[in-house]
Design a protein around this motif. Structure first.
Motif, PDB file in Angstrom:
ATOM      1  N   MET A  44      -3.769   3.241  -0.855  1.00 49.37           N
ATOM      2  CA  MET A  44      -2.793   2.708  -0.700  1.00 49.37           C
ATOM      3  C   MET A  44      -2.832   1.483  -1.337  1.00 49.37           C
ATOM      4  O   MET A  44      -3.710   0.408  -0.997  1.00 49.37           O
ATOM      5  N   SER A  45      -1.869   1.368  -2.416  1.00 51.19           N
ATOM      6  CA  SER A  45      -1.716  -0.396  -2.881  1.00 51.19           C
ATOM      7  C   SER A  45      -0.949  -0.933  -2.028  1.00 51.19           C
ATOM      8  O   SER A  45      -0.072  -0.171  -1.677  1.00 51.19           O
ATOM      9  N   GLY A  46      -0.919  -1.881  -2.162  1.00 54.33           N
ATOM     10  CA  GLY A  46      -0.100  -3.149  -1.741  1.00 54.33           C
ATOM     11  C   GLY A  46       1.219  -3.197  -2.393  1.00 54.33           C
ATOM     12  O   GLY A  46       1.147  -1.952  -3.348  1.00 54.33           O
ATOM     13  N   GLY A  47       2.159  -3.509  -1.243  1.00 50.62           N
ATOM     14  CA  GLY A  47       3.366  -3.403  -1.786  1.00 50.62           C
ATOM     15  C   GLY A  47       4.346  -4.213  -1.602  1.00 50.62           C
ATOM     16  O   GLY A  47       3.474  -4.750   0.465  1.00 50.62           O
ATOM     17  N   VAL A  53       4.531   1.250  -2.458  1.00 57.03           N
ATOM     18  CA  VAL A  53       3.199   1.657  -2.279  1.00 57.03           C
ATOM     19  C   VAL A  53       3.060   2.141  -2.409  1.00 57.03           C
ATOM     20  O   VAL A  53       3.743   3.609  -2.894  1.00 57.03           O
TER      21      VAL A  53
END
Length: 176
Positions: A44-47, A53
């Protein structure tokens, strides 16, 4: 924006799946059965918020265990797991839809890749903080015909299996 409950999750760090289970309930003339695997990977990419995300989750078809060896073989044959080894979901958007202070209801938008076919899907999910990471749970119906998965009548000998299954996914993401 979003609801105050959703806002409490604040920034989401880039994370990896550290534990997961993907299962499905199948319905056949002879009775119902479940296939499951815990061999789930994902990132999961950060956000700044949950809405930002993106990510992916994947499980190898071969690791699905239905508790019956012949059925497992038939399942791998129907899903052509040599050619299409993975079930994959690519997350393209998250929309918080409400929730409580300790969990947020979201709609996950993305692409489901199964058996060489790709379908846009939206999945209802529940996200909650879990020991420094995030736990995610989603349950959704899936029609095997949408993914051109055939051989459903031979899946249990001469007994037909319904193309409608229910899929259940539980994931725990931890910061990398």
């Amino acid at each position: 924006g979003g609801s105050p409950a959703a806002a409490q999750l604040g920034p989401v760090p880039a994370s990896k799946v550290v534990a997961g289970r993907l299962s499905f309930d199948g319905h056949a003339t002879v009775g119902n059965f479940t296939g499951a695997t815990t061999e789930v990977t994902g990132e999961m990419s950060g956000g700044a918020t949950l809405e930002d995300v993106r990510g992916w989750v994947e499980a190898p078809v071969r690791t699905l265990d239905t508790g019956n060896e012949k059925r497992d073989r038939d399942l791998n044959k129907s899903m052509e797991s040599d050619k299409y080894p993975a079930i994959r979901f690519e997350l393209t958007g998250v929309t918080p839809t409400g929730g409580t202070p300790d969990s947020t209801r979201v709609t996950l938008a993305g692409r489901m890749l199964i058996h060489g076919e790709t379908r846009e899907m939206t999945l209802p999910a529940l996200v909650r903080p879990d020991g420094g990471g995030l736990a995610l749970q989603t349950d959704f119906p899936l029609n095997l015909k949408d993914f051109k998965i055939g051989g459903l009548s031979k899946m249990l000998g001469m007994l037909k299996m319904s193309e409608e299954i229910e899929v259940h996914v539980e994931l725990t993401f931890m910061p990398q």
